[in-house]
Design an enzyme around this catalytic site. Structure first.
Site, PDB file in Angstrom:
ATOM      1  N   LYS A 191      25.387 -16.744  30.271  1.00  0.00           N
ATOM      2  CA  LYS A 191      25.173 -15.309  30.446  1.00  0.00           C
ATOM      3  C   LYS A 191      24.099 -15.062  31.488  1.00  0.00           C
ATOM      4  O   LYS A 191      22.927 -15.289  31.251  1.00  0.00           O
ATOM      5  CB  LYS A 191      24.769 -14.607  29.147  1.00  0.00           C
ATOM      6  CG  LYS A 191      24.896 -13.079  29.330  1.00  0.00           C
ATOM      7  CD  LYS A 191      24.021 -12.245  28.428  1.00  0.00           C
ATOM      8  CE  LYS A 191      22.636 -12.008  28.945  1.00  0.00           C
ATOM      9  NZ  LYS A 191      22.536 -11.136  30.129  1.00  0.00           N
ATOM     10  N   GLY A 244      13.358 -16.906  30.092  1.00  0.00           N
ATOM     11  CA  GLY A 244      13.067 -15.476  30.170  1.00  0.00           C
ATOM     12  C   GLY A 244      11.738 -15.164  29.516  1.00  0.00           C
ATOM     13  O   GLY A 244      10.840 -16.007  29.493  1.00  0.00           O
ATOM     14  N   SER A 245      11.649 -13.971  28.958  1.00  0.00           N
ATOM     15  CA  SER A 245      10.364 -13.515  28.423  1.00  0.00           C
ATOM     16  C   SER A 245      10.031 -14.205  27.100  1.00  0.00           C
ATOM     17  O   SER A 245      10.920 -14.604  26.341  1.00  0.00           O
ATOM     18  CB  SER A 245      10.407 -12.002  28.209  1.00  0.00           C
ATOM     19  OG  SER A 245      11.413 -11.677  27.271  1.00  0.00           O
ATOM     20  N   THR A 246       8.747 -14.319  26.818  1.00  0.00           N
ATOM     21  CA  THR A 246       8.283 -14.910  25.565  1.00  0.00           C
ATOM     22  C   THR A 246       8.765 -14.080  24.379  1.00  0.00           C
ATOM     23  O   THR A 246       9.143 -14.622  23.335  1.00  0.00           O
ATOM     24  CB  THR A 246       6.743 -15.032  25.587  1.00  0.00           C
ATOM     25  OG1 THR A 246       6.412 -16.009  26.587  1.00  0.00           O
ATOM     26  CG2 THR A 246       6.182 -15.482  24.251  1.00  0.00           C
ATOM     27  N   GLU A 247       8.810 -12.768  24.569  1.00  0.00           N
ATOM     28  CA  GLU A 247       9.248 -11.871  23.499  1.00  0.00           C
ATOM     29  C   GLU A 247      10.690 -12.196  23.072  1.00  0.00           C
ATOM     30  O   GLU A 247      10.972 -12.363  21.877  1.00  0.00           O
ATOM     31  CB  GLU A 247       9.160 -10.445  24.047  1.00  0.00           C
ATOM     32  CG  GLU A 247       9.383  -9.365  23.054  1.00  0.00           C
ATOM     33  CD  GLU A 247       9.575  -8.022  23.761  1.00  0.00           C
ATOM     34  OE1 GLU A 247       9.226  -7.911  24.961  1.00  0.00           O
ATOM     35  OE2 GLU A 247      10.095  -7.103  23.113  1.00  0.00           O
ATOM     36  N   GLY A 249      12.295 -14.926  23.760  1.00  0.00           N
ATOM     37  CA  GLY A 249      12.285 -16.321  23.296  1.00  0.00           C
ATOM     38  C   GLY A 249      11.969 -16.412  21.810  1.00  0.00           C
ATOM     39  O   GLY A 249      12.603 -17.159  21.060  1.00  0.00           O
ATOM     40  N   GLU A 266      12.317 -21.725  27.926  1.00  0.00           N
ATOM     41  CA  GLU A 266      11.374 -21.725  29.054  1.00  0.00           C
ATOM     42  C   GLU A 266      10.930 -20.291  29.232  1.00  0.00           C
ATOM     43  O   GLU A 266      11.716 -19.438  29.639  1.00  0.00           O
ATOM     44  CB  GLU A 266      12.068 -22.289  30.301  1.00  0.00           C
ATOM     45  CG  GLU A 266      11.084 -22.785  31.326  1.00  0.00           C
ATOM     46  CD  GLU A 266      10.738 -21.738  32.349  1.00  0.00           C
ATOM     47  OE1 GLU A 266       9.746 -21.006  32.126  1.00  0.00           O
ATOM     48  OE2 GLU A 266      11.448 -21.649  33.354  1.00  0.00           O
ATOM     49  N   CYS A 300       7.727 -17.402  36.774  1.00  0.00           N
ATOM     50  CA  CYS A 300       7.104 -17.644  35.474  1.00  0.00           C
ATOM     51  C   CYS A 300       5.811 -18.437  35.599  1.00  0.00           C
ATOM     52  O   CYS A 300       4.908 -18.272  34.802  1.00  0.00           O
ATOM     53  CB  CYS A 300       8.090 -18.335  34.548  1.00  0.00           C
ATOM     54  SG  CYS A 300       8.912 -19.717  35.323  1.00  0.00           S
ATOM     55  N   GLU A 401       1.570 -10.997  31.016  1.00  0.00           N
ATOM     56  CA  GLU A 401       2.406 -11.342  32.162  1.00  0.00           C
ATOM     57  C   GLU A 401       2.868 -10.060  32.857  1.00  0.00           C
ATOM     58  O   GLU A 401       3.587  -9.247  32.279  1.00  0.00           O
ATOM     59  CB  GLU A 401       3.604 -12.172  31.702  1.00  0.00           C
ATOM     60  CG  GLU A 401       4.381 -12.752  32.871  1.00  0.00           C
ATOM     61  CD  GLU A 401       5.481 -13.714  32.437  1.00  0.00           C
ATOM     62  OE1 GLU A 401       6.241 -13.379  31.504  1.00  0.00           O
ATOM     63  OE2 GLU A 401       5.589 -14.798  33.046  1.00  0.00           O
TER      64      GLU A 401
HETATM   65  P1  NAP Z   1      14.391 -11.029  29.282  1.00  0.00           P
HETATM   66  O1  NAP Z   1      14.803  -9.813  28.530  1.00  0.00           O
HETATM   67  O2  NAP Z   1      13.723 -12.111  28.552  1.00  0.00           O
HETATM   68  O3  NAP Z   1      15.707 -11.563  30.023  1.00  0.00           O
HETATM   69  C1  NAP Z   1      16.108 -12.902  30.180  1.00  0.00           C
HETATM   70  C2  NAP Z   1      17.560 -13.080  29.763  1.00  0.00           C
HETATM   71  O4  NAP Z   1      17.697 -12.900  28.358  1.00  0.00           O
HETATM   72  C3  NAP Z   1      18.517 -12.057  30.380  1.00  0.00           C
HETATM   73  O5  NAP Z   1      19.758 -12.666  30.630  1.00  0.00           O
HETATM   74  C4  NAP Z   1      18.610 -11.029  29.276  1.00  0.00           C
HETATM   75  O6  NAP Z   1      19.710 -10.183  29.357  1.00  0.00           O
HETATM   76  C5  NAP Z   1      18.660 -11.906  28.066  1.00  0.00           C
HETATM   77  N1  NAP Z   1      18.306 -11.231  26.811  1.00  0.00           N
HETATM   78  C6  NAP Z   1      17.527 -10.146  26.617  1.00  0.00           C
HETATM   79  N2  NAP Z   1      17.449  -9.830  25.309  1.00  0.00           N
HETATM   80  C7  NAP Z   1      18.186 -10.737  24.641  1.00  0.00           C
HETATM   81  C8  NAP Z   1      18.497 -10.947  23.269  1.00  0.00           C
HETATM   82  N3  NAP Z   1      18.023 -10.151  22.316  1.00  0.00           N
HETATM   83  N4  NAP Z   1      19.296 -11.982  22.945  1.00  0.00           N
HETATM   84  C9  NAP Z   1      19.781 -12.805  23.891  1.00  0.00           C
HETATM   85  N5  NAP Z   1      19.524 -12.653  25.207  1.00  0.00           N
HETATM   86  C10 NAP Z   1      18.733 -11.630  25.585  1.00  0.00           C
HETATM   87  O7  NAP Z   1      13.494 -10.624  30.480  1.00  0.00           O
HETATM   88  P2  NAP Z   1      13.538  -9.218  31.272  1.00  0.00           P
HETATM   89  O8  NAP Z   1      13.603  -8.070  30.326  1.00  0.00           O
HETATM   90  O9  NAP Z   1      14.595  -9.312  32.286  1.00  0.00           O
HETATM   91  O10 NAP Z   1      12.109  -9.221  31.933  1.00  0.00           O
HETATM   92  C11 NAP Z   1      11.003  -8.805  31.145  1.00  0.00           C
HETATM   93  C12 NAP Z   1       9.822  -9.703  31.362  1.00  0.00           C
HETATM   94  O11 NAP Z   1      10.175 -11.050  31.036  1.00  0.00           O
HETATM   95  C13 NAP Z   1       9.356  -9.811  32.785  1.00  0.00           C
HETATM   96  O12 NAP Z   1       8.556  -8.750  33.157  1.00  0.00           O
HETATM   97  C14 NAP Z   1       8.635 -11.115  32.757  1.00  0.00           C
HETATM   98  O13 NAP Z   1       7.343 -10.933  32.244  1.00  0.00           O
HETATM   99  C15 NAP Z   1       9.430 -11.941  31.822  1.00  0.00           C
HETATM  100  N6  NAP Z   1      10.376 -12.853  32.504  1.00  0.00           N
HETATM  101  C16 NAP Z   1      10.074 -14.165  32.543  1.00  0.00           C
HETATM  102  C17 NAP Z   1      10.926 -15.042  33.204  1.00  0.00           C
HETATM  103  C18 NAP Z   1      10.640 -16.504  33.281  1.00  0.00           C
HETATM  104  O14 NAP Z   1      11.198 -17.177  34.118  1.00  0.00           O
HETATM  105  N7  NAP Z   1       9.834 -17.051  32.404  1.00  0.00           N
HETATM  106  C19 NAP Z   1      12.067 -14.574  33.829  1.00  0.00           C
HETATM  107  C20 NAP Z   1      12.367 -13.210  33.747  1.00  0.00           C
HETATM  108  C21 NAP Z   1      11.497 -12.374  33.082  1.00  0.00           C
HETATM  109  P3  NAP Z   1      19.573  -8.857  30.275  1.00  0.00           P
HETATM  110  O15 NAP Z   1      19.918  -9.324  31.610  1.00  0.00           O
HETATM  111  O16 NAP Z   1      20.531  -7.869  29.749  1.00  0.00           O
HETATM  112  O17 NAP Z   1      18.153  -8.400  30.128  1.00  0.00           O
END
Ligand code: NAP
Ligand code: MG
Length: 497
Positions: A191, A244-247, A249, A266, A300, A401
Site C-alpha cells: 500500500k 511512517g509515523s511513530t503514532e 507504528g 521504521e 526520518c 518530529e
Molecule cells: P503516516 O500516517 O504514518 O503514513 C505512512 C503510511 O501509513 C501511509 O501509507 C499511510 O496511509 C499509512 N497509514 C496511515 N494510517 C494507517 C493505519 N491506521 N493503518 C495502516 N496504515 C496507515 O504518516 P503521514 O500522516 O503521511 O505523515 C505524518 C507524519 O509522519 C509526518 O509529519 C512525519 O513526522 C512522519 N513520517 C515519518 C516517515 C518516516 O520515514 N519515518 C515518513 C512519513 C511520515 P496514507 O497514505 O493514507 O496516510
C-alpha cells in the site's frame, strides 16, 4: 528554462489516463467501490492524476491473490535463478525508464528532479540488484549434533507480507520493502502513501514486464485507516512491514498483537547532529545543511537537532543561516531547484504551525521561519529553509518530529553534555558527529543510542548497510543481510541416521 519543464510523453500519458488502476492478481483493475482519489502536484496545488481508491474489499482480493500465489502457484518454491533473473530484469527496467520515473516522482512528491534522478531512482534499482544477489545466498546451517542425528536448518519465506510505505521516498521505500521480500520467496500486498501513489503503480507495470507471476505483488493505493488498516488486520497476512509515523507504528503494534503477525517498524526521528569545535567547519556546515534540508527535511533521519560546541556556536549558526537563506527554492521540475515544496497541504500546515510554536517558545528564526509565497510559488506548499537559534532541548520544536526544512541549533559545553542532550529524546534513529579527534568520534558513536551513526558525514546509505531505529524509532533492521532475517523464518530439521 521552459525546455527543462518539458515532460516525457510517457509521463504525460501516465498522469492523463482517466484514472490509474490498481494491480491485483496480475490485472489492472478499478476499486470494487468504483471510487477514486486525487493526487496533487505540491509545486502548484493542482490535481496531477486520479487513482483508484482501494479499501477493505480490494485488500481482501489482493490478499487472497497473494495467498494463492504463495501457497499454490510455486513462487515460494521457485528456482532461485528464476527469482534472481526477475529482480535483475526489474533493476534494468528501472534504469532504462529512469527519466520517466524521476519525473513522476518529482511531480507527485515535489522533490527536486536532480534528487529523483540521481538518488531515488538509481538507489531503487540498486536495491533490487543487491537483493537479486541474496536469492541464492540465504543459507541455513549444518549444526553439530549427536552422531545418530543429522541436524540442519532451512531458511524459508514468511508468507504473505503487507507492506505500508510513506510518501517521502515513494519508489525507494517500495524497493527497500519489495526487494528482500521477493528475493526470499514471499508474496506481497503493497500500500503506497495516498500522497504519492504514482511511481509504485508504474513499478507494478515494470514488475509485470520483468516477468513476475501474477498475484506475487499486488499494489493497492488508498487511505491509511481503510486500505492500510484492512491489510494490518487481515488474518491471512503473515507479516506487516511499515515505514511512517511513530503514532501509526504504535497503532499497528496494538492491532497486530491479537494475531501475532510478524511486524517490523521504521518510524520517526529527531536526530542529533553534533558539531565539535575541532571539526572541519566547512564540511560540517555543508553536512548540517544537507542533513536537514535534503528532501525538504522530510527524512526520518534528518539531523534536526544541531548541537554545536559553545565556542563555535554563534559563528556556526550565522554561517548556516546565510547558506540556508541562499538556497534556491522552487518547483522540483526546475533543475536549478535545491529545496522544493512540501508534499501536501497537510504537511505545509503542520510545518508552519511548528514555526509558530517555535517562535512562541522563544526561539529565533535566523533564516526562513515562514511559508514561501514568492513569485510563481503562491499556490505551492513551499516553506523557506529555516534555522532556529535560542532553542532549548526541551522545547517542542526540539522534541517533536516536524518533518520539514527546519533545524534547531542548540549549544553544548563538552562531550558529555553533547551525549546527554543528544540522547535526551524518545527517538533513536540516527545521529551525526563532526570532529577531527578520532577517539572522541568513536566514543560519541558508542554513547549515542541510535540505529545509525555518521562520523564526518550525514545521510549516507547503502543497500548492504542495515538501517532502523532504537527506542521509539521502531524495531527491525532493513537493508543488508538484516532484511533477509525480516523476510525469512528458520526451520530446524532433525533426521535420525
Ligand atoms: P503516516 O500516517 O504514518 O503514513 C505512512 C503510511 O501509513 C501511509 O501509507 C499511510 O496511509 C499509512 N497509514 C496511515 N494510517 C494507517 C493505519 N491506521 N493503518 C495502516 N496504515 C496507515 O504518516 P503521514 O500522516 O503521511 O505523515 C505524518 C507524519 O509522519 C509526518 O509529519 C512525519 O513526522 C512522519 N513520517 C515519518 C516517515 C518516516 O520515514 N519515518 C515518513 C512519513 C511520515 P496514507 O497514505 O493514507 O496516510
Ligand atoms: Mg501527490
Amino acid at each position: 528554462m521552459a525546455a527543462a519543464f518539458e515532460l516525457d510523453l510517457a509521463v504525460q500519458d501516465f498522469v492523463r489516463a482517466p484514472f490509474r488502476k490498481m494491480l491485483i492478481d496480475g490485472e489492472w483493475v478499478a476499486a470494487a467501490s468504483g471510487k477514486t482519489f486525487d493526487t496533487v502536484n505540491p509545486a502548484s496545488g493542482e490535481v496531477l492524476a486520479h487513482v483508484a481508491e482501494g479499501d477493505a474489499e480490494d485488500i481482501e482480493r489482493a490478499v487472497r491473490a497473494a495467498r494463492r500465489a504463495f501457497d499454490h502457484d510455486g513462487w515460494s518454491t521457485s528456482k532461485p535463478g528464476d527469482r534472481m533473473r526477475i529482480l535483475l530484469r526489474l533493476a534494468d527496467l528501472i534504469d532504462s525508464n529512469a527519466h520517466e520515473l524521476a519525473q513522476l516522482e518529482t511531480l507527485d512528491n515535489g522533490k527536486s528532479i536532480n534528487e529523483s534522478l540521481n538518488v531515488d531512482i538509481p538507489s531503487a534499482a540498486n536495491t533490487f540488484r543487491y537483493y537479486a544477489g541474496w536469492v541464492d545466498k540465504a543459507y541455513g546451517q549444518t549444526i553439530p549434533s549427536d552422531p545418530e542425528f543429522f541436524n540442519f536448518t532451512l531458511r524459508e519465506p514468511v508468507g504473505v507480507c503487507g507492506q505500508i510505505i510513506p510518501w517521502n521516498f515513494p519508489l525507494l521505500m517500495a524497493a527497500w520493502k519489495l526487494g528482500p521480500a521477493l528475493a526470499c520467496g514471499n508474496t506481497v500486498v503493497l500500500k503506497p502513501a495516498e500522497q504519492t501513489p504514482l511511481t509504485a503503480l508504474r513499478l507494478g507495470e515494470l514488475l509485470m514486464e520483468a516477468g513476475l507471476p501474477k498475484g506475487v505483488v499486488n499494489i493497492v493505493p488508498g487511505y491509511g485507516p481503510t486500505a492500510g488498516g484492512a491489510l494490518v488486520r487481515h488474518p491471512l497476512v503473515d507479516k506487516i512491514a511499515f515505514t511512517g509515523s511513530t503514532e501509526v507504528g504504535k497503532e499497528i503494534h496494538r492491532e497486530t498483537a491479537g494475531t501475532l503477525k510478524r511486524v517490523s517498524l521504521e518510524l520517526g526521528g529527531k536526530s542529533p547532529n553534533i558539531v565539535f569545535a575541532d571539526a572541519n567547519v566547512e564540511d560540517a556546515v555543508q553536512g548540517a545543511l544537507m542533513g536537514v534540508f535534503f528532501n525538504q527535511g522530510q527524512v526520518c533521519c534528518a539531523g534536526t537537532r544541531l548541537f554545536v560546541e559553545q565556542k563555535l556556536h554563534d559563528e556556526f549558526a550565522a554561517t548556516l543561516a546565510k547558506h540556508a537563506g541562499g538556497m534556491q527554492q522552487g518547483p522540483g521540475m526546475d533543475p536549478a531547484t535545491r529545496v522544493g515544496p512540501l508534499v501536501s497541504k497537510e504537511q505545509l500546515d503542520r510545518v508552519t504551525s511548528y514555526l509558530e510554536i517555535g517562535k512562541k517558545e522563544g526561539a529565533k528564526a535566523v533564516a526562513g521561519g515562514e511559508r514561501n509565497t514568492g513569485k510563481g510559488l503562491e499556490q505551492g506548499y513551499f516553506v523557506k529553509p529555516t534555522v532556529f537559534t535560542g532553542v532549548k532541548n526541551d522545547m517542542r520544536i526540539a522534541q517533536e518530529e516536524i518533518f520539514g526544512p527546519v533545524v534547531s541549533v542548540i549549544p553544548f559545553k563538552d562531550e558529555s553534555d553533547a551525549v546527554l542532550q543528544g540522547n535526551n529524546t524518545f527517538y533513536g534513529l540516527a545521529a551525526g558527529v563532526w570532529t577531527r579527534d578520532v577517539s572522541k568520534a568513536h566514543r560519541v558513536a558508542r554513547a549515542i543510542r541510535a540505529g545509525t551513526l555518521w562520523i564526518n558525514c550525514y545521510n549516507v546509505f547503502g543497500a548492504s548497510a542495515p538501517f532502523g531505529g532504537y527506542k521509539q524509532s521502531g524495531y527491525g533492521r532493513e537493508l543488508g543481510s538484516y532484511s533477509i532475517d525480516l523476510y525469512t523464518q528458520i526451520k530446524t530439521v532433525w533426521m535420525r541416521l
